[in-house]
Enzyme design. Structure first.
Site, short mmCIF file in Angstrom:
data_model
loop_
_atom_site.label_atom_id
_atom_site.label_comp_id
_atom_site.label_asym_id
_atom_site.label_seq_id
_atom_site.Cartn_x
_atom_site.Cartn_y
_atom_site.Cartn_z
N ARG A 74 20.02 7.18 3.66
CA ARG A 74 18.57 7.36 3.64
C ARG A 74 18.22 8.68 2.95
NH1 ARG A 74 17.29 4.55 9.02
NH2 ARG A 74 19.29 3.66 9.60
N ASP A 126 17.92 3.93 25.75
CA ASP A 126 18.97 3.06 26.27
C ASP A 126 19.81 2.42 25.17
OD1 ASP A 126 17.29 1.10 25.23
OD2 ASP A 126 16.59 0.40 27.20
N GLY A 151 20.43 5.97 16.61
CA GLY A 151 20.30 6.10 18.06
C GLY A 151 20.55 4.84 18.84
N ASP A 189 14.45 -1.79 8.20
CA ASP A 189 14.06 -1.22 9.49
C ASP A 189 12.61 -1.58 9.83
OD1 ASP A 189 14.60 -0.05 11.84
OD2 ASP A 189 14.62 2.02 11.14
N ASP A 227 13.38 8.94 6.97
CA ASP A 227 14.59 8.32 7.51
C ASP A 227 14.55 6.80 7.40
OD1 ASP A 227 12.59 9.13 9.67
OD2 ASP A 227 13.68 7.55 10.70
N ASN A 228 13.41 6.25 6.98
CA ASN A 228 13.30 4.82 6.74
C ASN A 228 13.21 4.48 5.26
OD1 ASN A 228 13.39 4.11 9.45
ND2 ASN A 228 11.18 4.25 9.71
#
EC number: 2.7.7.-
Length: 483
Positions: free
Chosen positions: A196, A135, A102, A275, A265-266
């Protein structure tokens, strides 16, 4: 600053852009990623450069200047489009099908001098189809924290991603969990893979057995090539991943590290720590310690990390079972507990000054140590530092000479002292001589505790003073009294 800054460096013939980038993941096709562009930034100030990583990639740091970093990893010139990787994941036990890169992308892949393929991944490089209204940016503080975590863990012997560059980008960001506006940055890190557990989980969500098998073939060919065309290669890969992940969990626990966000996902398919968000190194020994303020039930507490890793490996069985027989997966997972116990015990014994002590004496000493630490509510790192500072070979013949490394819990101390004395008494004269050396070699005198991070950030935030940051990095790179 590491390697110095050469503001006159030419952007022509940029060594970072002349690396031999391999299109390994890109060759899988766009079922696994989206093509994206990097965001433009109003400013570029190089705040950190990972010269150790440059050397691993075969580059002489003296030939790579500030403008080379800014051109390649700030302006993102000379390459692109980039790959925003697709994945899902279990977050705090709940399946989330709306994930993916993202605020970052896969910049490229380069083979190191060690023969391994390294991903260049970004963080804070702009929005992607998976930004979910965000953002796409990284706060400067978040970048500083990730650099510090990766440097600390690497030099403590933990398998981890490495920070290659941190560039401040001149934007004001608003965040609900830190004072705002706050400064922005873009980070580039290297990792052995950004595939992952959640990469496979996404493909299972869409019932794509063909894509799972294709990704498995890629992972084995690139990261587990020793299995070649072995008929049982899929099951062997999973078994090795289980063993590697158990070892990683043991590394975290021994150095007192709490990742804080162990969602699937990590979790890396190469069993590498990466991460870094609200992580923390424990100060006082507390298995229930949680590093993330939003972990209300302690799911990812320090003491739960081995169990969570095992749970995540079990969750990975669901997508892999489309290709690998479930009996093979269950057999692979069955090795987790013994692998974890062996690696954790070995690391803890080293911190106590010992090599192998046998199948009974070693685990008993580790258990007595943890019981003592918890009962005394002792500082984890301070305990081992005090033990290293006070050790004397005369303890082998005089149990009463062994002092308390920390104050409190006298009953637990006596049990620990008795266990430590028995361990010393089992050693030969030559083995006894190595105890003091091991104590100094395996117990860091510099630990990345939260007050140190906050002091570094305060200097940056209030005075734009980066020297405490560089000084701390220097200490983290030499954490032990004996190198």
């Amino acid at each position: 600053m590491e390697g110095g800054l050469d503001t006159d460096a030419s952007v022509h013939n940029n060594p970072l852009l002349q690396l031999d980038y391999e299109p390994a993941f890109a060759s899988l096709g766009d079922d696994y990623y989206d093509l994206v562009a990097a965001a433009p930034f109003p400013e570029h100030r190089l705040r950190f450069r990972g010269d150790g990583v440059l050397r691993l990639l075969g580059l002489d740091p003296a030939t790579v200047g500030e403008e080379h970093f800014i051109e390649a990893f700030g302006r993102f010139a000379g390459r692109g489009p980039f790959l925003a990787m697709r994945y899902h994941g279990y977050q705090f036990g709940e399946y989330n099908p709306y994930l993916g890169d993202g605020r970052g992308f896969l910049y490229g892949q380069v083979r190191g001098l060690d023969g391994e393929l390294y991903d260049f991944g970004t963080k804070g490089s702009g929005t992607t189809p998976y930004s979910r209204g965000g953002d796409g940016r990284l706060t400067l503080k978040g970048g500083v924290r990730e650099v510090l975590a990766s440097e600390a863990l690497h030099h403590l012997g933990v398998r981890t991603s490495r920070s290659l560059s941190l560039i401040e980008t001149g934007e004001a960001l608003w965040r609900g969990d830190e004072p705002s506006p706050t400064r922005s940055a873009v980070l580039v890190r290297t990792s052995r893979s950004h595939v992952r557990f959640g990469t496979f989980e996404r493909l299972h969500h869409f019932k794509r057995k063909d894509l799972i098998q294709k990704l498995l073939d890629y992972v084995i060919a690139v990261y587990y090539p020793h299995y070649g065309a072995e008929p049982e290669r899929y099951a062997l890969f999973y078994r090795e991943l289980v063993g590697r992940t158990a070892e990683l969990a043991a590394q975290w626990m021994a150095v007192g590290f709490t990742h804080a966000v162990l969602n699937t996902d990590n979790m890396s398919i190469t069993a590498e720590s990466f991460d870094y968000g609200p992580y923390a190194f424990i100060d006082r020994f507390d298995p229930g310690f949680t590093a993330a303020y939003f972990d209300h039930y302690g799911r990812y507490s320090y003491g739960n990390q081995p169990l969570v890793c095992r749970i995540n490996l079990e969750a990975l069985q669901l997508p892999l079972s489309m290709v690998i027989p479930i009996a093979d997966l269950e057999a692979g997972l069955a090795i987790f507990d013994t692998h974890y116990a062996a690696h954790y015990t070995a690391r803890m014994l080293a911190k106590l000054g010992f090599g192998a002590l046998g199948p009974v004496l070693g685990p008993e000493l580790v258990k007595a140590t943890l019981n003592y630490l918890e009962a005394a509510q002792a500082g984890y790192h301070g305990f081992f530092q005090a033990l290293a500072a006070s050790f004397d070979r005369s303890w082998q013949s005089d149990q009463g000479a062994i002092p308390a490394p920390v104050v409190g819990a006298p009953e637990a101390f006596e049990l620990w002292r008795e266990s430590y004395f028995r361990a010393l008494a089992s050693l030969s004269d030559s083995e006894l001589l190595r105890v003091g050396e091991r104590l100094n070699r395996h117990n860091p005198t510099t630990v990345l505790l939260r007050p140190a991070i906050e002091a570094v950030w305060a200097a940056i935030d209030q005075n734009d003073d980066w020297q405490p940051f560089y000084d701390l990095i220097g200490r983290l790179r030499k954490p032990y009294a004996i190198a």
